[in-house]
Design an enzyme around this catalytic site. Structure first.
Site, PDB file in Angstrom:
ATOM      1  N   ASN A  12      59.145  -4.823  16.362  1.00 37.10           N
ATOM      2  CA  ASN A  12      58.733  -4.222  15.102  1.00 37.10           C
ATOM      3  C   ASN A  12      58.328  -2.776  15.371  1.00 37.10           C
ATOM      4  O   ASN A  12      57.269  -2.510  15.925  1.00 37.10           O
ATOM      5  CB  ASN A  12      57.559  -5.003  14.503  1.00 37.10           C
ATOM      6  CG  ASN A  12      57.011  -4.362  13.240  1.00 37.10           C
ATOM      7  OD1 ASN A  12      57.659  -3.522  12.621  1.00 37.10           O
ATOM      8  ND2 ASN A  12      55.805  -4.764  12.850  1.00 37.10           N
ATOM      9  N   TRP A  13      59.206  -1.837  14.962  1.00 35.13           N
ATOM     10  CA  TRP A  13      58.946  -0.429  15.245  1.00 35.13           C
ATOM     11  C   TRP A  13      57.856   0.166  14.366  1.00 35.13           C
ATOM     12  O   TRP A  13      57.386   1.274  14.631  1.00 35.13           O
ATOM     13  CB  TRP A  13      60.231   0.383  15.052  1.00 35.13           C
ATOM     14  CG  TRP A  13      61.340   0.024  15.983  1.00 35.13           C
ATOM     15  CD1 TRP A  13      61.351  -0.940  16.960  1.00 35.13           C
ATOM     16  CD2 TRP A  13      62.634   0.637  16.018  1.00 35.13           C
ATOM     17  NE1 TRP A  13      62.563  -0.965  17.594  1.00 35.13           N
ATOM     18  CE2 TRP A  13      63.382  -0.011  17.039  1.00 35.13           C
ATOM     19  CE3 TRP A  13      63.249   1.651  15.284  1.00 35.13           C
ATOM     20  CZ2 TRP A  13      64.698   0.330  17.340  1.00 35.13           C
ATOM     21  CZ3 TRP A  13      64.550   1.994  15.583  1.00 35.13           C
ATOM     22  CH2 TRP A  13      65.263   1.349  16.610  1.00 35.13           C
ATOM     23  N   LYS A  14      57.501  -0.515  13.292  1.00 34.79           N
ATOM     24  CA  LYS A  14      56.529  -0.001  12.328  1.00 34.79           C
ATOM     25  C   LYS A  14      57.001   1.385  11.843  1.00 34.79           C
ATOM     26  O   LYS A  14      58.199   1.603  11.687  1.00 34.79           O
ATOM     27  CB  LYS A  14      55.127  -0.001  12.919  1.00 34.79           C
ATOM     28  CG  LYS A  14      54.725  -1.396  13.433  1.00 34.79           C
ATOM     29  CD  LYS A  14      53.290  -1.508  13.817  1.00 34.79           C
ATOM     30  CE  LYS A  14      52.990  -2.923  14.301  1.00 34.79           C
ATOM     31  NZ  LYS A  14      51.565  -3.110  14.604  1.00 34.79           N
ATOM     32  N   HIS A 104      53.128  -9.244   7.062  1.00 32.81           N
ATOM     33  CA  HIS A 104      52.463  -8.653   8.225  1.00 32.81           C
ATOM     34  C   HIS A 104      51.041  -8.259   7.851  1.00 32.81           C
ATOM     35  O   HIS A 104      50.774  -7.854   6.714  1.00 32.81           O
ATOM     36  CB  HIS A 104      53.249  -7.435   8.716  1.00 32.81           C
ATOM     37  CG  HIS A 104      52.814  -6.943  10.062  1.00 32.81           C
ATOM     38  ND1 HIS A 104      51.686  -6.182  10.243  1.00 32.81           N
ATOM     39  CD2 HIS A 104      53.361  -7.140  11.297  1.00 32.81           C
ATOM     40  CE1 HIS A 104      51.557  -5.905  11.531  1.00 32.81           C
ATOM     41  NE2 HIS A 104      52.554  -6.482  12.194  1.00 32.81           N
ATOM     42  N   GLU A 106      49.319  -5.737   8.367  1.00 29.09           N
ATOM     43  CA  GLU A 106      49.167  -4.376   7.861  1.00 29.09           C
ATOM     44  C   GLU A 106      49.555  -4.292   6.390  1.00 29.09           C
ATOM     45  O   GLU A 106      48.957  -3.521   5.623  1.00 29.09           O
ATOM     46  CB  GLU A 106      49.996  -3.421   8.713  1.00 29.09           C
ATOM     47  CG  GLU A 106      49.429  -3.264  10.120  1.00 29.09           C
ATOM     48  CD  GLU A 106      50.425  -2.784  11.149  1.00 29.09           C
ATOM     49  OE1 GLU A 106      50.042  -2.709  12.330  1.00 29.09           O
ATOM     50  OE2 GLU A 106      51.584  -2.488  10.784  1.00 29.09           O
ATOM     51  N   GLU A 174      50.246 -13.963  14.419  1.00 28.16           N
ATOM     52  CA  GLU A 174      49.705 -12.705  14.907  1.00 28.16           C
ATOM     53  C   GLU A 174      48.210 -12.635  14.605  1.00 28.16           C
ATOM     54  O   GLU A 174      47.815 -12.252  13.501  1.00 28.16           O
ATOM     55  CB  GLU A 174      50.416 -11.527  14.239  1.00 28.16           C
ATOM     56  CG  GLU A 174      51.854 -11.339  14.674  1.00 28.16           C
ATOM     57  CD  GLU A 174      52.337  -9.925  14.414  1.00 28.16           C
ATOM     58  OE1 GLU A 174      52.817  -9.292  15.351  1.00 28.16           O
ATOM     59  OE2 GLU A 174      52.201  -9.453  13.278  1.00 28.16           O
ATOM     60  N   GLY A 180      47.438  -4.491  18.563  1.00 28.95           N
ATOM     61  CA  GLY A 180      47.131  -3.127  18.969  1.00 28.95           C
ATOM     62  C   GLY A 180      45.823  -2.955  19.711  1.00 28.95           C
ATOM     63  O   GLY A 180      45.433  -1.835  20.033  1.00 28.95           O
ATOM     64  N   SER A 220      49.478  -7.611  21.060  1.00 29.93           N
ATOM     65  CA  SER A 220      49.302  -7.072  22.413  1.00 29.93           C
ATOM     66  C   SER A 220      50.187  -7.775  23.436  1.00 29.93           C
ATOM     67  O   SER A 220      49.784  -8.049  24.561  1.00 29.93           O
ATOM     68  CB  SER A 220      47.824  -7.142  22.829  1.00 29.93           C
ATOM     69  OG  SER A 220      47.027  -6.333  22.000  1.00 29.93           O
ATOM     70  N   GLY A 241      55.010  -5.223  18.964  1.00 28.06           N
ATOM     71  CA  GLY A 241      54.757  -3.973  18.260  1.00 28.06           C
ATOM     72  C   GLY A 241      54.935  -2.771  19.158  1.00 28.06           C
ATOM     73  O   GLY A 241      56.040  -2.349  19.465  1.00 28.06           O
ATOM     74  N   GLY A 242      53.822  -2.202  19.627  1.00 28.96           N
ATOM     75  CA  GLY A 242      53.862  -0.966  20.401  1.00 28.96           C
ATOM     76  C   GLY A 242      54.778  -1.013  21.611  1.00 28.96           C
ATOM     77  O   GLY A 242      55.474  -0.040  21.915  1.00 28.96           O
TER      78      GLY A 242
END
Length: 262
Positions: A12-14, A104, A106, A174, A180, A220, A241-242
């Site tokens: 997921n590049w966000k 999600h 967010e 999640e 994160g 994470s 994610g990151g």
């Protein structure tokens, strides 16, 4: 009946990487995995770029025959109409999107998406032949008040209302407190919640659906911990994610079977 669920590693590049950066990233990731001879189909790889990148990434995947699935980060509950800024599932299906992330944390936090909105979006994805990646998870306050599984179980129960038993879905656990933060859940915590989510799927859609549906962990995730999660029987992959924005790191996560015995 036991079904062999192909692990899914989803990036997921966000809100990162424009369409030019997306081309470079996908090419580098493909080359990295190709050099490592990671082409045996043992793991499904999916990328979830921003909306403005989707057409470019689709064209690249098709032209170079790159074995990645394409996913979107959200969709509208509506199919068309006066909904400025919204993206219809029909648009995504025309771009050959296999998956779409729904619910999600967010989106729930910053866009006030309720469980009912999530459920409507799940229905929209299914209408257009796209597999929803249904995200569920608890905050640190939820964890303290209700325990690890109560909130995600409740979220999934609502999200699956009216979903056909033969629908192809993915569920992603999640924990919001892990996203994160650098502090992942333990493999045992992930397994406990994922097992309970599979029970919800069995209750709502039947045992065959529960057996074939992939349940992912996200929060994470990195190359140093992915193998420990993948050893758990009810964890079928990861929503990353990151770490999915760093080619070498994401490639190492995808190759977890190669660099650590599982």
């Amino acid at each position: 009946m036991v079904v062999n669920r192909t692990p899914l590693i989803a990036g997921n590049w966000k809100m990162n990487l424009d369409h030019l950066q997306a081309v470079a990233f996908v090419q580098k990731l493909h080359w990295s995995l190709k050099d490592a001879k990671h082409d045996d189909g043992s793991v499904e790889v999916a990328v979830f770029p921003p909306f403005t990148d989707l057409r470019t990434v689709q064209t690249l995947i098709d032209a170079d025959k790159i074995p990645f699935a394409l996913g979107a980060q959200d969709l509208s509950a509506h199919d068309s109409g006066a909904y400025t800024g919204e993206i219809s599932g029909s648009f995504l299906s025309k771009l050959d999107c296999t998956f779409v992330i729904i619910g999600h944390s967010e989106r729930r936090q910053y866009h006030a998406e309720t469980d009912e909105i999530v459920a409507a979006k799940v229905q929209a994805a299914i209408r257009h032949g796209i597999s929803p990646v249904i995200c569920v998870g608890e905050t640190s306050d939820d964890l303290e008040k209700f325990g690890a599984s109560a909130v995600p179980v409740g979220q999934l129960q609502i999200a699956l209302e009216g979903v056909p038993a033969d629908a192809e879905i993915v569920v992603a656990y999640e924990p919001v407190w892990a996203i994160g933060s650098g502090q992942a859940a333990t493999p045992e915590q992930a397994q406990d919640v994922c097992a309970k989510l599979r029970e919800v799927i069995a209750d709502k859609l039947g045992p065959e659906a529960a057996e074939r549906t992939r349940v992912l962990y996200g929060g994470s995730v990195k190359s140093s911990n992915i193998a420990s999660f993948m050893r758990e029987p009810d964890v079928d992959g990861a929503l990353v994610g990151g770490a999915s924005l760093v080619v070498d790191e994401f490639a190492a996560i995808i190759r977890y079977q190669k660099h650590v015995g599982v």
